[in-house]
Design a protein around this motif. Structure first.
Motif, PDB file in Angstrom:
ATOM      1  N   THR A   1       0.786  -1.095   0.010  1.00 14.90           N
ATOM      2  CA  THR A   1      -0.001   0.097  -0.103  1.00 14.90           C
ATOM      3  C   THR A   1       0.902   1.332   0.078  1.00 14.90           C
ATOM      4  OG1 THR A   1      -1.585  -1.254   1.280  1.00 14.90           O
ATOM      5  CG2 THR A   1      -1.902   1.176   1.333  1.00 14.90           C
TER       6      THR A   1
ATOM      7  N   VAL B   1      -2.367   9.451   9.954  1.00 14.45           N
ATOM      8  CA  VAL B   1      -3.336   9.436   8.831  1.00 14.45           C
ATOM      9  C   VAL B   1      -4.158  10.368   8.788  1.00 14.45           C
ATOM     10  CG1 VAL B   1      -5.046   7.592   7.728  1.00 14.45           C
ATOM     11  CG2 VAL B   1      -3.041   6.786   9.054  1.00 14.45           C
TER      12      VAL B   1
ATOM     13  N   ILE C   1      -7.815   8.386   3.319  1.00 18.62           N
ATOM     14  CA  ILE C   1      -7.681   7.273   2.855  1.00 18.62           C
ATOM     15  C   ILE C   1      -8.283   7.010   1.406  1.00 18.62           C
ATOM     16  CG2 ILE C   1      -7.901   4.465   2.801  1.00 18.62           C
ATOM     17  CD1 ILE C   1      -8.020   4.728   5.770  1.00 18.62           C
TER      18      ILE C   1
ATOM     19  N   GLN D   1      -9.747   4.416  -1.410  1.00 16.42           N
ATOM     20  CA  GLN D   1      -9.994   3.202  -1.977  1.00 16.42           C
ATOM     21  C   GLN D   1     -10.453   3.255  -3.423  1.00 16.42           C
ATOM     22  OE1 GLN D   1      -9.475   0.217   0.143  1.00 16.42           O
ATOM     23  NE2 GLN D   1      -9.559  -0.495  -1.749  1.00 16.42           N
TER      24      GLN D   1
ATOM     25  N   ARG E   1      -5.208   0.819  -3.018  1.00 19.19           N
ATOM     26  CA  ARG E   1      -5.559   1.728  -1.844  1.00 19.19           C
ATOM     27  C   ARG E   1      -4.382   2.678  -1.646  1.00 19.19           C
ATOM     28  NH1 ARG E   1      -6.876  -0.156   4.479  1.00 19.19           N
ATOM     29  NH2 ARG E   1      -4.742  -1.228   3.832  1.00 19.19           N
TER      30      ARG E   1
ATOM     31  N   ILE F   1      -3.000   5.721   1.104  1.00 22.83           N
ATOM     32  CA  ILE F   1      -3.293   6.392   2.431  1.00 22.83           C
ATOM     33  C   ILE F   1      -2.131   7.538   2.443  1.00 22.83           C
ATOM     34  CG2 ILE F   1      -2.712   6.217   4.925  1.00 22.83           C
ATOM     35  CD1 ILE F   1      -2.844   3.254   4.773  1.00 22.83           C
TER      36      ILE F   1
END
Length: 381
Positions: free
Chosen positions: A341, A360, A363, A365, A370, A372
């Motif tokens: 990722t 974080v 995010i 998706q 994905r 971040i």
């Protein structure tokens, strides 16, 4: 054949013109009052002979002129019907045809009892044929494949009990191959080359058997013989993975020789085979995944599985990563988790080749993977 059908249509229209002219003779006779036309041969007047010849000739000419249009429309309709039926699984098509014939037979047997009813007696068989034929076709196409599969399983049950435990796996594979059980899964070329299918089978989460059509193996062979080094290595890797899975006996693998000469693309062949056998497709191909789902085919996408198994992250959570390189935007840094990722770090360019704690922020998706987004500025306090 096209030319012969044109002449057949012309002859049919000529016969129709002959019959129409013969039926209209009582009307034409008083109008045409010429004495020499009333002369005849063998009891048939010359006027009638000329009228019949004229009607037959006109009918034949009209039939020949419109025959091309009629044939073109018929060919276009037959091709449309063929395209529709090609997407119907073979078991449903055969069961539906048998149900239609059975419904028509029942309708005609019942219609005989109402044939002598005044006025509507001759129309009842037509209505019954339409209604019972449709009902029989629908019921047979929906329930026929299930009954057929159940019958095969019932017949094979006594034989399976007599087999030894070592032969149980082979018997299940053979039954699944020919009876169309929906537990089988078709392997796409992309998922074979990917390699993760072997690791997934080793975990025991995936049940078989796995089916590899011969045209998929031929595509792997073509990729292995490619002049491009990268493609050649990918093709050979796919063949090595299949051979390793067979040797380790992780899961039953069947190679079938089903093929469709009227289809050129491997993905189209794979989807048609899945429709006919009611099998699932395992793939990593994004386009194949979308097109197959539109046709009602069950698809198992390894990328979706990998995304579902990735650890969940929530905004505000702190993680420790190692910044690998600078990002595309000014001041950004890029890091990666163990599962691949991508992590985009705001103000992380100055920490390249350094392990830091990042927070974080959001995010993203997608079906492709994905991403971040994090921030390196600030501390936990």
């Amino acid at each position: 054949m096209y030319r012969i059908l044109q002449y057949v249509i012309a002859i049919l229209f000529g016969i129709m013109g002959f019959m129409l002219m013969e039926a209209s003779m009582p009307i034409l006779s008083p109008i045409i009052d010429v004495k020499f036309l009333k002369m005849g041969f063998f009891g048939v007047s010359l006027m009638k002979i000329l009228a019949l010849i004229l009607g037959t000739g006109l009918g034949g000419v009209v039939g020949y002129l419109i025959s091309a249009f009629v044939l073109d429309q018929g060919i276009r309709m037959s091709k449309h019907v063929e395209r529709v039926l090609s997407h119907v699984p073979s078991q449903e098509l055969m069961a539906g045809t048998a149900g239609l014939l059975f419904g028509l037979i029942i309708a005609n047997l019942i219609g005989l009892a109402f044939y002598r009813v005044p006025i509507i007696g001759s129309y009842i068989p037509i209505v019954l044929s339409a209604v019972l034929g449709y009902i029989g076709m629908q019921l047979a196409s929906r329930k026929g494949p299930e009954l057929y599969t159940s019958l095969l399983q019932y017949k094979s049950a006594p034989k399976a009990k007599k087999k030894e435990k070592g032969d149980t796996k082979a018997t299940a594979i053979q039954d699944d191959r020919f009876s169309g059980v929906s537990d089988a899964k078709l392997l796409d070329t992309s998922v074979i080359i990917d390699g993760r299918i072997a690791e997934l089978c080793a975990t025991g989460f995936l049940e078989g058997p796995l089916v590899v059509p011969l045209f998929v193996l031929e595509e792997l062979q073509r990729i292995s013989d490619s002049s491009d080094t990268l493609k050649r290595n990918r093709g050979r890797r796919g063949l090595d993975i299949l051979q390793d899975m067979q040797q380790r006996d992780l899961i039953p693998i069947i190679v079938i020789d089903d093929d469709y000469d009227d289809i050129a693309e491997v993905d189209s062949k794979l989807m048609r085979l899945a429709l006919e056998r009611r099998w699932k497709i395992i793939t990593n191909d994004f386009n194949l995944n979308k097109v197959a789902r539109l046709q009602g085919i069950a698809v198992l996408n390894l990328n979706d599985l990998a995304n579902a198994l990735k650890p969940a992250m929530i905004p505000g959570e702190w993680i420790r990563v190692q910044v690998i390189k600078e990002g595309k935007e000014n001041g950004q840094g890029v890091a990666y988790l163990d599962d691949g990722t991508m992590i985009v770090i705001e103000n992380g360019a100055e920490y390249v080749d350094t392990s830091i704690d990042v927070m974080v922020t959001s995010i993203l998706q997608t079906s492709a993977g994905r991403m971040i987004f994090t921030r390196a500025k600030g501390s936990k306090e």
